[in-house]
Design an enzyme around this catalytic site. Structure first.
Site, PDB file in Angstrom:
ATOM      1  N   SER A 172      86.044  72.909   6.983  1.00 17.87           N
ATOM      2  CA  SER A 172      86.422  72.848   8.335  1.00 17.87           C
ATOM      3  C   SER A 172      85.583  71.323   9.040  1.00 17.87           C
ATOM      4  CB  SER A 172      85.942  74.017   9.128  1.00 17.87           C
ATOM      5  OG  SER A 172      84.466  74.137   8.757  1.00 17.87           O
ATOM      6  N   ASP A 422      77.955  77.891  17.471  1.00 20.60           N
ATOM      7  CA  ASP A 422      78.277  77.188  16.622  1.00 20.60           C
ATOM      8  C   ASP A 422      77.427  75.531  16.612  1.00 20.60           C
ATOM      9  OD1 ASP A 422      79.562  75.074  14.772  1.00 20.60           O
ATOM     10  OD2 ASP A 422      81.698  75.221  15.761  1.00 20.60           O
ATOM     11  N   HIS A 425      79.620  72.509  13.543  1.00 23.94           N
ATOM     12  CA  HIS A 425      80.545  71.462  13.758  1.00 23.94           C
ATOM     13  C   HIS A 425      80.160  70.644  14.987  1.00 23.94           C
ATOM     14  CE1 HIS A 425      82.677  75.006  11.733  1.00 23.94           C
ATOM     15  NE2 HIS A 425      83.350  73.976  11.188  1.00 23.94           N
TER      16      HIS A 425
END
Ligand SMILES: *[C@@H]1O[C@H](CO)[C@@H](O)[C@H](O)[C@H]1NC(C)=O
Ligand SMILES: *[C@@H]1O[C@H](CO)[C@@H](O)[C@H](O)[C@H]1NC(C)=O
Ligand SMILES: *[C@@H]1O[C@H](CO)[C@@H](O)[C@H](O)[C@H]1NC(C)=O
Ligand SMILES: *[C@@H]1O[C@H](CO)[C@@H](O)[C@H](O)[C@H]1NC(C)=O
Length: 449
Positions: A172, A422, A425
């Site tokens: 990802s 998160d 990312h």
């Protein structure tokens, strides 16, 4: 496996990430940054104030510009205004300068796109839309010590990639980089979506440039079938077999960007020569001592994949390994209240993270072995060495702003825990856009010979 892996989004990365040491925030000292005005001037407008350093930078810019336009060798060094260069400045030659040693500076000219000018920012990375209050993280640019990293020029990129195919293969975080590139290019040409179940595929018609993304969690073959004492259902990672899902398509790639690492924190068994040699979050006591842990297995997988790519006789392009993307959970791990809330500036000194460091070391060692294994074809392999520069970008992650849930800061699950953050990312626009500037510069140098 591919489709759910892609679609699974948050769940997938949550299960993939397991980390991390407590970070100590080191406040920035404004004085350590380069003088803004003159940097900005030469990075964005090409105008110079006439000082010695700026003149050298001008020469550098002109040389790279010329090399780019002609698609030829760089001008010989003596054509540069050498009168203004001393020996350290002479190494401003962009072909040899280390792109990955330098510092961050704030550039008020802002990001290459916004959340409104790019229609395909993944919701979890659309930090502005999710209510992130600060915006400064969008404006930091990278300045290598010995040269400049040109601002991404989308038209020039498409021209350089005319008729060519660029593929991102990885997890990802690879998707994060691909979406950043699409957003940047979208500002000058709207691509056609020609994706399939197997891969995302976007075509920029102005130059017939194709951008592809293929999911590959480990870059090597995986299966869930039983191997020896590793039961059916458990992920088996075959450390000596490259992932066939993208290797089949390898001959069609001109530029391949590979990245992996975070899935080595996920529950799985490692297989080498058909034997179970180790596992992560899985290992039967009666099997005795494991031969390889996840970090060692990661190194072997990198060597396998890169060697297979470089030595494939039908592969005519270059393969770029983007190094391990550092995360910034503080005060816990992703599932134990780890946070990066309130980080609004890059650090000016990286905080040691043992897991990131050993992953990075094994990865670079795997890269170097692959170069050695591949003989002259080893020159096809390039290292995009982002780990250290990005260890400073504690401010670049979505943190709690990975969802638009207005209660995200107070909401608790049934177990009373706040929703995970998160800190892995990267917000878009933001730090991840710099990876594509580095990618462009790497391709440009290769093209310039
Ligand atoms: C050469 O340039 C560097 C960087 O601009 C500077 O620090 C150094 O003092 C210069 N050396 C001489 C001999 O001019
Ligand atoms: C972009 O971000 C702003 C907040 O800065 C928000 O109001 C807007 O809805 C967002 N737009 C999109 C398309 O995400
Ligand atoms: C998209 O792919 C299909 C086949 O999958 C092909 O026939 C079509 O020409 C492609 N479109 C473009 C714009 O390349
Ligand atoms: C996470 O935070 C909650 C409340 O803020 C606390 O009750 C819990 O013990 C914390 N969990 C961990 C693992 O630190």
């Amino acid at each position: 496996m591919t489709a759910p892996a892609v679609a699974g989004g948050i769940r997938q990365w949550l299960s993939a990430v397991a980390l991390v040491l407590t970070l100590v925030v080191i406040s920035l000292s404004a004085g350590s940054f380069l003088p803004r005005a003159s940097l900005r001037v030469y990075l964005t407008t090409g105008a110079f104030d006439g000082s010695k350093n700026d003149a050298a930078a001008a020469a550098d810019l002109l040389l790279s510009e010329k090399a780019f336009q002609d698609g030829q060798e760089r001008l010989p060094e003596q054509n540069a205004p050498s009168a203004t260069m001393n020996s350290s400045e002479a190494s401003l030659d962009t072909g040899s300068c280390d792109l990955y040693r330098g510092e961050w500076f704030s550039d008020s000219s802002g990001p290459l796109y916004t959340n409104s000018s790019c229609p395909l920012i993944t919701k979890t990375q659309n930090c502005q839309a999710n209510g992130r209050p600060d915006k400064g993280y969008e404006n930091w640019r990278w300045k290598p010590e010995q040269c400049i990293l040109p601002c991404f020029d989308a038209r020039k990129f498409l021209e350089l990639m005319r008729g060519k195919t660029l593929a991102f293969v990885g997890d990802s975080v690879a998707r994060n980089q691909m979406e950043s590139l699409l957003c940047i290019l979208w500002q000058v040409d709207t691509p056609v979506n020609n994706g399939t179940r197997r891969m995302q595929k976007w075509i920029f018609r102005s130059t017939s440039t194709t951008i592809i993304r293929i999911w590959s969690s480990w870059l090597v073959h995986k299966s869930i079938e039983a191997v020896e004492f590793a039961p059916n259902g458990l992920d088996k990672v075959f450390l000596d077999i490259p992932d066939e899902t993208f290797m089949e398509l390898l001959p069609s790639f001109d530029v391949l960007v590979l990245s992996s690492g975070h899935w080595f924190a996920k529950r799985s068994a490692y297989i080498l020569n058909g034997n179970v040699v180790g596992g992560q979050l899985w290992w039967p006591r009666e099997a005795g001592k494991m031969q390889m842990n996840n970090v060692a297995s990661f190194g072997v997988s990198v060597e396998t994949c890169l060697t297979a790519v470089a030595t494939n006789p039908n592969f005519k392009g270059i393969a770029i390994l983007r190094t391990y993307s550092p995360d910034h959970y503080e005060g816990g791990e992703w599932n134990t209240n780890g946070s990066c809330t309130g980080k609004v500036k890059p650090l000016d000194e990286a905080v040691r993270n043992g897991f990131t460091n050993t992953m990075y070391e094994k990865q670079v060692a795997g890269f170097r072995k692959a170069v050695e294994n591949s003989g002259v074809r080893g020159a096809k392999l390039k290292l995009m060495d982002i780990t250290k520069p990005f260890a400073l970008r504690v401010d670049g992650h979505p943190g709690p702003y990975r969802s638009a849930d207005p209660n995200k800061k107070t909401q608790r699950g049934p177990d009373g825990k706040p929703p995970p953050q998160d800190c892995l990312h990267w917000c878009m626009p933001g730090a991840v856009d710099t990876w594509n500037e580095m990618l462009f510069e790497t391709i440009r140098r290769e093209h310039a010979g």
